[in-house]
Design a protein around this motif. Structure first.
Motif, PDB file in Angstrom:
ATOM      1  N   TYR A 112       0.832  -1.207   0.000  1.00  0.00           N
ATOM      2  CA  TYR A 112       0.000   0.000   0.000  1.00  0.00           C
ATOM      3  C   TYR A 112       0.867   1.258   0.000  1.00  0.00           C
ATOM      4  CZ  TYR A 112      -3.188   3.430   2.243  1.00  0.00           C
ATOM      5  OH  TYR A 112      -3.919   4.533   2.576  1.00  0.00           O
ATOM      6  N   ALA A 116       1.331   3.774  -3.277  1.00  0.00           N
ATOM      7  CA  ALA A 116       0.809   5.133  -3.124  1.00  0.00           C
ATOM      8  C   ALA A 116       1.900   6.173  -3.311  1.00  0.00           C
ATOM      9  CB  ALA A 116       0.152   5.290  -1.760  1.00  0.00           C
ATOM     10  N   GLY A 124      -5.271   8.312   0.879  1.00  0.00           N
ATOM     11  CA  GLY A 124      -5.811   6.974   0.670  1.00  0.00           C
ATOM     12  C   GLY A 124      -6.382   6.407   1.949  1.00  0.00           C
ATOM     13  N   MET A 156      -6.697   4.545  -3.202  1.00  0.00           N
ATOM     14  CA  MET A 156      -5.821   5.714  -3.281  1.00  0.00           C
ATOM     15  C   MET A 156      -6.474   6.717  -4.209  1.00  0.00           C
ATOM     16  SD  MET A 156      -2.419   3.457  -3.929  1.00  0.00           S
ATOM     17  CE  MET A 156      -2.210   1.918  -3.030  1.00  0.00           C
TER      18      MET A 156
END
Length: 324
Positions: A112, A116, A124, A156
């Protein structure tokens, strides 16, 4: 011999209750965050929304849920590949399923955070749906066990997130306790974003894969929630619904049987070569969808992104919408 048997049974029970215990407090299961150094790139006066839904299968390619343990280099390459390929499709909203947040199976990488930051999203949210100390799957050999599990869903966006909720869908009732206690939660993330002067609700869903009855209950619940929300504001619902239109009593067709719900592809285009999303080595099923409220949106464009290759066992779906 009796003492040995008793000790063995107690040891198995102790391991089981330790293994199914969480790594995080439940208060950590739903979180919104802004990413350092990334600024919103969306013009507030722009009424278009571009989205991608993508089950990334924790970047395991076609080894997902098989008795194969890919190397750390395999995951590193897939991470670099997915970043490079997604950069060709800059979108306002990226909704992901089966993303790892530092679990053992993907070598403790927070996918993640990595995605991102590299894709320069402004903010997000992420939801944990599988948090266990030790998952003994795939079952054999022991060397391929997932072990520490920390996985879930994430969104996101370059739109500011103004409200967010993690919602657990109905669970499979037919499985024994020892199985269900190790199983993941099926989730939908409810995210409200600001698009110009309007607020838009986005649902990121991942429904049950193996039990048809439960999957049908979940999709009908999602449809009802979609329609109730669409009475007051624009709605987009996207994700991996695990419901191919060719299945017997395919619940996903319920989403197509209401004029208030639009889809990235028409009912006539279902199961065409250009709509299949699974598996990536030879796609034969359509499991991933984008739906929107027809009262609020006009469909501009959509396509399955086949050039993303086999970094996952699913292909992503791109959709562009315009607010009416």
């Amino acid at each position: 011999m009796l003492y040995i048997i008793i000790v063995l049974i107690l040891g198995i029970l102790a391991f089981f209750f330790w293994a199914k215990s969480p790594n995080l407090d439940k208060s950590e299961y739903a979180k919104v965050m802004k990413f350092d150094g990334n600024e919103s790139s969306k013009n507030n006066n722009d009424s278009t929304i571009s989205l991608i839904t993508y089950n990334i299968g924790y970047l395991s390619g076609m080894t997902n849920n098989t008795s194969v343990r890919p190397t750390e280099e395999f995951y590193d390459k897939n991470l670099k590949d997915i970043i490079g390929r997604l950069k060709k499709y800059p979108v306002d909203v990226l909704a992901l399923q089966e993303i790892d947040f530092g679990g053992n199976r993907s070598y403790h990488v927070n996918q993640y955070q990595e995605l991102a930051q590299a894709l320069k999203f402004y903010n997000g949210c992420r939801s944990i749906n599988w948090d266990k100390k030790y998952v003994p799957f795939p079952y054999f050999p022991i060397s391929v066990h997932f072990k520490k599990m920390l996985s879930g869903q994430a969104v996101m966006s370059n739109f500011e997130i103004v409200d967010y909720e993690r919602v657990v869908l109905s669970r499979v009732q037919s499985q024994p306790y020892y199985y269900s206690s190790m199983y993941l939660d099926r989730l939908v993330e409810r995210i409200k974003v600001k698009v110009g002067d309007q607020e838009v609700m986005i649902f990121n869903a991942h429904t049950e894969a193996f039990d048809q009855k439960t999957r049908t209950q979940q999709i009908l619940f999602l449809k009802d929630w979609f329609l109730r929300t669409a009475e007051t504001m624009p709605v987009v619902m996207l994700g991996d619904f695990n419901s191919d239109p060719s299945y017997d009593n395919a619940a996903i067709l319920e989403m197509y049987d209401d004029d208030r719900i639009g889809a990235m592809c028409s009912k006539e285009d279902l199961l065409c070569d250009k709509t299949l999303t699974y598996p990536t080595d030879k796609p034969i099923e359509q499991l991933d969808f984008v739906f929107f409220s027809t009262k609020h949106f006009e469909l501009l464009d959509w396509k399955v992104l086949y050039d993303l290759g086999e970094v996952s066992d699913h292909f992503p779906v791109y959709t562009s919408l315009k607010l009416k």
